[in-house]
Design an enzyme around this catalytic site. Structure first.
Site, PDB file in Angstrom:
ATOM      1  N   ARG A  96      30.642  20.419  -2.032  1.00  0.00           N
ATOM      2  CA  ARG A  96      30.796  20.407  -0.575  1.00  0.00           C
ATOM      3  C   ARG A  96      29.579  20.942   0.179  1.00  0.00           C
ATOM      4  O   ARG A  96      29.520  20.849   1.399  1.00  0.00           O
ATOM      5  CB  ARG A  96      32.037  21.225  -0.186  1.00  0.00           C
ATOM      6  CG  ARG A  96      33.327  20.592  -0.670  1.00  0.00           C
ATOM      7  CD  ARG A  96      34.549  21.424  -0.320  1.00  0.00           C
ATOM      8  NE  ARG A  96      34.725  21.645   1.104  1.00  0.00           N
ATOM      9  CZ  ARG A  96      35.259  20.763   1.950  1.00  0.00           C
ATOM     10  NH1 ARG A  96      35.652  19.584   1.509  1.00  0.00           N
ATOM     11  NH2 ARG A  96      35.398  21.056   3.239  1.00  0.00           N
ATOM     12  N   GLU A 106      33.273  10.216  10.818  1.00  0.00           N
ATOM     13  CA  GLU A 106      33.093   9.946   9.392  1.00  0.00           C
ATOM     14  C   GLU A 106      33.641   8.557   9.079  1.00  0.00           C
ATOM     15  O   GLU A 106      34.678   8.157   9.605  1.00  0.00           O
ATOM     16  CB  GLU A 106      33.802  10.988   8.522  1.00  0.00           C
ATOM     17  CG  GLU A 106      33.605  10.768   7.024  1.00  0.00           C
ATOM     18  CD  GLU A 106      34.294  11.824   6.174  1.00  0.00           C
ATOM     19  OE1 GLU A 106      34.863  11.458   5.126  1.00  0.00           O
ATOM     20  OE2 GLU A 106      34.273  13.010   6.564  1.00  0.00           O
ATOM     21  N   GLU A 113      28.943  12.771   7.109  1.00  0.00           N
ATOM     22  CA  GLU A 113      29.412  12.873   8.485  1.00  0.00           C
ATOM     23  C   GLU A 113      28.224  12.667   9.430  1.00  0.00           C
ATOM     24  O   GLU A 113      27.065  12.838   9.041  1.00  0.00           O
ATOM     25  CB  GLU A 113      30.059  14.235   8.722  1.00  0.00           C
ATOM     26  CG  GLU A 113      31.301  14.467   7.860  1.00  0.00           C
ATOM     27  CD  GLU A 113      31.743  15.913   7.806  1.00  0.00           C
ATOM     28  OE1 GLU A 113      32.924  16.154   7.485  1.00  0.00           O
ATOM     29  OE2 GLU A 113      30.914  16.812   8.077  1.00  0.00           O
ATOM     30  N   GLU A 142      35.775  13.346  13.411  1.00  0.00           N
ATOM     31  CA  GLU A 142      35.740  14.591  12.633  1.00  0.00           C
ATOM     32  C   GLU A 142      36.002  15.804  13.532  1.00  0.00           C
ATOM     33  O   GLU A 142      36.272  15.676  14.721  1.00  0.00           O
ATOM     34  CB  GLU A 142      34.407  14.734  11.896  1.00  0.00           C
ATOM     35  CG  GLU A 142      34.460  14.349  10.409  1.00  0.00           C
ATOM     36  CD  GLU A 142      35.376  15.253   9.586  1.00  0.00           C
ATOM     37  OE1 GLU A 142      35.748  16.345  10.080  1.00  0.00           O
ATOM     38  OE2 GLU A 142      35.716  14.869   8.454  1.00  0.00           O
ATOM     39  N   GLU A 149      30.519  11.534   1.230  1.00  0.00           N
ATOM     40  CA  GLU A 149      31.200  11.456   2.518  1.00  0.00           C
ATOM     41  C   GLU A 149      30.268  11.979   3.623  1.00  0.00           C
ATOM     42  O   GLU A 149      30.434  13.097   4.111  1.00  0.00           O
ATOM     43  CB  GLU A 149      32.485  12.296   2.498  1.00  0.00           C
ATOM     44  CG  GLU A 149      33.502  11.843   1.459  1.00  0.00           C
ATOM     45  CD  GLU A 149      34.710  12.771   1.385  1.00  0.00           C
ATOM     46  OE1 GLU A 149      35.790  12.290   1.050  1.00  0.00           O
ATOM     47  OE2 GLU A 149      34.546  13.988   1.677  1.00  0.00           O
ATOM     48  N   HIS A 157      29.965  15.721   1.585  1.00  0.00           N
ATOM     49  CA  HIS A 157      30.671  16.108   0.370  1.00  0.00           C
ATOM     50  C   HIS A 157      30.486  15.005  -0.667  1.00  0.00           C
ATOM     51  O   HIS A 157      30.601  13.817  -0.351  1.00  0.00           O
ATOM     52  CB  HIS A 157      32.160  16.322   0.660  1.00  0.00           C
ATOM     53  CG  HIS A 157      32.400  17.266   1.796  1.00  0.00           C
ATOM     54  ND1 HIS A 157      33.523  17.206   2.606  1.00  0.00           N
ATOM     55  CD2 HIS A 157      31.664  18.302   2.275  1.00  0.00           C
ATOM     56  CE1 HIS A 157      33.459  18.157   3.515  1.00  0.00           C
ATOM     57  NE2 HIS A 157      32.341  18.835   3.337  1.00  0.00           N
ATOM     58  N   GLU A 180      34.300  17.778  -6.326  1.00  0.00           N
ATOM     59  CA  GLU A 180      33.658  17.509  -5.044  1.00  0.00           C
ATOM     60  C   GLU A 180      32.714  18.658  -4.699  1.00  0.00           C
ATOM     61  O   GLU A 180      33.161  19.793  -4.497  1.00  0.00           O
ATOM     62  CB  GLU A 180      34.722  17.364  -3.949  1.00  0.00           C
ATOM     63  CG  GLU A 180      34.174  17.219  -2.543  1.00  0.00           C
ATOM     64  CD  GLU A 180      35.243  17.408  -1.474  1.00  0.00           C
ATOM     65  OE1 GLU A 180      34.923  17.223  -0.291  1.00  0.00           O
ATOM     66  OE2 GLU A 180      36.392  17.767  -1.814  1.00  0.00           O
ATOM     67  N   ASP A 200       0.840  -1.197   0.000  1.00  0.00           N
ATOM     68  CA  ASP A 200       0.000   0.000   0.000  1.00  0.00           C
ATOM     69  C   ASP A 200       0.874   1.245   0.000  1.00  0.00           C
ATOM     70  O   ASP A 200       1.524   1.549   0.996  1.00  0.00           O
ATOM     71  CB  ASP A 200      -0.911  -0.024   1.224  1.00  0.00           C
ATOM     72  CG  ASP A 200      -1.759   1.239   1.362  1.00  0.00           C
ATOM     73  OD1 ASP A 200      -1.780   2.044   0.414  1.00  0.00           O
ATOM     74  OD2 ASP A 200      -2.395   1.404   2.417  1.00  0.00           O
ATOM     75  N   ARG A 244      39.112  24.343   0.726  1.00  0.00           N
ATOM     76  CA  ARG A 244      37.890  23.822   1.329  1.00  0.00           C
ATOM     77  C   ARG A 244      36.866  24.902   1.672  1.00  0.00           C
ATOM     78  O   ARG A 244      35.784  24.589   2.176  1.00  0.00           O
ATOM     79  CB  ARG A 244      38.243  23.008   2.579  1.00  0.00           C
ATOM     80  CG  ARG A 244      38.784  21.631   2.236  1.00  0.00           C
ATOM     81  CD  ARG A 244      39.241  20.865   3.473  1.00  0.00           C
ATOM     82  NE  ARG A 244      39.372  19.438   3.205  1.00  0.00           N
ATOM     83  CZ  ARG A 244      40.399  18.866   2.592  1.00  0.00           C
ATOM     84  NH1 ARG A 244      41.389  19.625   2.138  1.00  0.00           N
ATOM     85  NH2 ARG A 244      40.439  17.567   2.391  1.00  0.00           N
TER      86      ARG A 244
END
Length: 469
Positions: free
Chosen positions: A360, A221, A132, A213, A130, A270, A358, A51, A340
């Site tokens: 982020r 992580e 976290e 982390e 990735e 990320h 990547e 359902d 970063r």
């Protein structure tokens, strides 16, 4: 692995139950268990009815019949159930035409992969998220007419230095922003993560690394290997399931909330991405940071559509408590090698096969099937329309002069803003029938409920700011 292999696996492991799992729009897995006496090889052809009207954001009661179609390649033995149980991830099928349900996230992911092939640009999209997460000792909250509160209890937390614990206060804990890579006893969660890693590998998810982390109070992580879009989303769901349940076994509680504590780094997800064709990495080239022109166009597409993407990659009101400057949150829509502070990073690699980009800004509240599909569709739009991202940003974007800072666009600052952008900027998602307008309308309506619930709820901070005025 095919259906015959699964039936052999069932026999060899003396499986007692088969657990059929699927993912809803929010990104939460659901399951239904079948005793082995009721499971046959024909289930891989005809599926299992259920359902669909009871799943938030899906069908109404007047058209609720749906089919769970298990995929043999997803089979693994559940590490937590008392009785030996084999898990199969399913597509949700519309019985009227036998196709993937329009609002089924996994079917959307498969349509995104099919669309990539149909464009001729590439034949494979690789993703490596990735996510976290935090591991707390306990958590409490209450929301009712008398008031609201939340409380995180963590023996590892920086604020726990004066607390009384059974056996004493051990004193070794990360400071705020001091949780990156310390050895035990400051990192108190190594054994918990190790148990998660072993469970992941037993379930067929290859692990590359695990660590504490940056944030205090148990931010962690576990890095797992990249794979194709749908498969990698499957693995992300397995990772979340294992993280939650191993933490539970240790008497702790894990969360993928982007910002469960105030004043320290939040949890991101990320997402590494690349497109391949005929075994060749199309992102490798001789341009900036070893990227091809095609890869730069892909970046351009993500930056162009980032605010619409936010509604899918950052799908909670809590997501935007992470997306603020100075907590390693990538709020600036720029790209850079290794920097970063930019929302798009080009990780260093000496091997052209590893060349990738990547993103982020996504966070682990995101439904991985929807998030990876949306990122791919934005990148493909950038390639198709040759959207160049401009010059890279190699400066620290958190500390720019005001005149430079004003020139760089940012991600959304709230979920309601992101939903407005998604409503206006949706055409790139609907190409090839990957996302339908009907799904996007339903998604916006579902997420608007989150916005409205928070909007009407009095916050403790408001008492602090306004009570005595």
């Amino acid at each position: 692995m095919n259906a015959q292999d699964v039936m052999k696996m069932i026999q060899e492991n003396e499986v007692r139950f088969v657990d059929l799992r699927f993912t809803d729009t929010h990104g939460k897995e659901h399951h239904v268990g079948l005793p082995i006496s009721a499971f046959e090889e024909e289930h891989f052809e005809h599926g299992h009815p259920f359902d669909g009207s009871s799943i938030a954001g899906w069908k109404g009661i007047q058209a609720s019949d749906m089919v769970l179609m298990p995929e043999a390649t997803t089979a693994y033995i559940d590490p937590f159930f008392d009785e030996t149980t084999l898990v199969l991830t399913c597509d949700v099928i519309e019985p009227s035409d036998g196709k993937g349900y329009d609002r089924d996230p996994r079917s959307i992911a498969k349509r995104a992969e099919a669309y990539l092939k149909s464009t001729g640009i590439g034949d494979t999209a690789f993703f490596g998220p990735e996510p976290e997460f935090f591991i707390f000792d306990s958590v409490e909250w209450s929301v009712d007419m008398s008031g609201v509160y939340s409380k995180v209890i963590s023996e590892e937390a920086a604020w726990s230095t004066a607390d009384k614990f059974e056996g004493g206060n051990y004193g070794h804990r990360p400071r705020v922003k001091g949780g990156y890579f310390p050895v035990p006893p400051v990192d108190s969660l190594n054994d918990v993560r190790a148990a998660m890693v072993l469970a992941l590998e037993a379930c067929g998810v290859p692990v590359e690394v695990h660590h504490h982390e940056v944030a205090n109070a148990g931010q962690c992580e576990i890095g797992t290997r990249f794979n194709t879009l749908t498969k990698r989303a499957d693995w992300t769901q397995v990772l979340k399931y294992i993280v939650h349940n191993v933490a539970h076994q240790y008497g702790k509680t894990a969360t993928f909330m982007p910002k469960p504590i105030v004043g320290d780094n939040g949890s991101g997800m990320h997402v590494h991405q690349s497109i391949w064709k005929d075994g060749q990495n199309l992102f490798a080239g001789n341009g900036y940071a070893g990227l091809s022109e095609l890869a730069l166009y892909y970046i351009g597409g993500i930056i162009k559509h980032a605010r619409a993407l936010n509604a899918i990659t950052n799908p909670g009101t809590n997501s935007y408590k992470r997306l603020v400057p100075h907590y390693e949150a990538p709020t600036k829509l720029a790209y850079s090698a290794r920097n970063r502070s930019a929302s798009i990073r080009i990780p260093y690699t000496g091997n052209p096969k590893g060349r990738r980009i990547e993103a982020r800004f996504p966070d682990p509240l995101a439904n991985p099937y929807l998030a990876f599909s949306a990122l791919l569709m934005a990148g493909l739009d950038g390639i198709q329309n040759k959207i160049h991202p401009g010059d890279p940003a190699d400066k620290n974007l958190y500390d720019l002069p005001p005149e430079e800072d004003a020139l760089i666009p940012t991600v959304c600052t709230s979920l309601d803003q992101a939903l407005e952008y998604l409503d206006k900027d949706r055409e790139f998602l609907t190409r090839g029938g990957v996302f339908s307008n009907d799904f996007i309308d339903a998604y916006i309506a579902l997420k608007s409920e989150d916005v409205n619930r928070l909007r009407i709820t009095t916050h403790p901070v408001e008492f602090d700011m306004y009570y005595s005025l």
